[in-house]
Enzyme design. Structure first.
Site, mmCIF file in Angstrom:
data_model
loop_
_atom_site.group_PDB
_atom_site.id
_atom_site.type_symbol
_atom_site.label_atom_id
_atom_site.label_comp_id
_atom_site.label_asym_id
_atom_site.label_seq_id
_atom_site.Cartn_x
_atom_site.Cartn_y
_atom_site.Cartn_z
ATOM 1 N N ASP A 1 0.956 -1.116 0.078
ATOM 2 C CA ASP A 1 0.077 0.098 -0.016
ATOM 3 C C ASP A 1 0.891 1.200 -0.139
ATOM 4 O O ASP A 1 2.182 0.940 0.481
ATOM 5 C CB ASP A 1 -0.979 -0.115 1.304
ATOM 6 C CG ASP A 1 -1.777 1.238 1.456
ATOM 7 O OD1 ASP A 1 -2.386 1.675 0.400
ATOM 8 O OD2 ASP A 1 -1.963 1.746 2.490
ATOM 9 N N ASP B 1 0.385 5.105 1.002
ATOM 10 C CA ASP B 1 0.336 5.968 2.281
ATOM 11 C C ASP B 1 0.355 5.317 3.498
ATOM 12 O O ASP B 1 -0.594 4.485 3.865
ATOM 13 C CB ASP B 1 -0.805 6.993 2.282
ATOM 14 C CG ASP B 1 -0.857 7.866 1.054
ATOM 15 O OD1 ASP B 1 -0.356 9.041 1.185
ATOM 16 O OD2 ASP B 1 -1.293 7.514 -0.073
#
Length: 228
Positions: A7, A9
């Site tokens: 992922d 952020d």
């Protein structure tokens, strides 16, 4: 395992400081109480709408006024996307080691493509990233497994041979739904509603910092610690 997907952020890149800077400045401009730093961090993985809602809780998210504020937030972020943003400490050596051993790494994110590409370019990661899957690339985003299947397809590695690392329940659900090995990044921007029972996320593994993440990944992809 033959590939590592992240992922964006709160997992690969620590972007919170720039979001905090913008949200708190919006509060000051509006004469509102400045939103607490840690509260903003918990909303980063929930997207722009959730962060802007912290500034304008009285507005409905479909209100044209709210949507205008959300667009202003996105514009401000896009203009200065990496002022205080960088990879999490220890992540650069991890990526370098994967590259040295020809283990592709990539990103599956719900962050819009234009912002994701701008961020990778600002951090000189564009050419190093083997795959970038964003919401515009699929019909269904995480927690649906579609983005995970697409990422694996693009790097030509089966999903069962991929690791996925994330800091939100939808990340772990997407990875699990696709049949990937999932790692919960507990050092990330854990949402308030889910941070008290991380075992309930049903990840294959939980790590508390990047050092632990390195150890787990090196073991899974069969890289000897001495080579790291």
């Amino acid at each position: 395992m033959k590939a590592v997907l992240f992922d964006l952020d709160g997992t690969l890149i620590d972007t919170a400081a720039d979001f905090i800077r913008i949200i708190q400045e919006m509060c000051r401009q509006e004469g509102k109480a400045v939103v607490d730093t840690e509260l903003i961090r918990t909303q980063v993985s929930e997207g722009a709408r959730a962060m802007v809602k912290l500034v304008y809780p009285e507005l409905e998210v479909e209100d044209p006024v709210f949507l205008a504020h959300r667009q202003r937030f996105l514009n401000l972020y896009g203009q200065d996307i990496a002022v205080d943003t960088d990879l999490f400490t220890g992540m650069y050596p991890l990526l370098e080691t994967l590259e040295q051993h020809q283990i592709p790494w990539g990103i599956v994110t719900n962050k819009p493509r234009n912002l994701s590409e701008s961020l990778l370019e600002a951090l000189n990661l564009t050419e190093r990233c083997a795959v970038l899957v964003c919401p515009e690339d699929v019909s269904r985003t995480k927690p649906d497994p579609e983005p995970m299947y697409l990422a694996a397809e693009q790097i030509q590695i089966t999903v069962k041979d991929c690791i996925y690392v994330g800091d939100h329940p939808r990340d772990i659900d997407a990875g699990r739904n696709a049949g990937m090995y999932t790692i919960l990044a507990a050092y990330g921007y854990l949402p308030l509603a889910h941070k008290d029972d991380l075992n309930a996320w049903q990840a294959d593994c939980i790590v508390n910092d990047v050092a632990e993440l390195q150890q787990i990944i090196y073991k899974l992809v069969d890289i000897q610690p001495a080579s790291a």
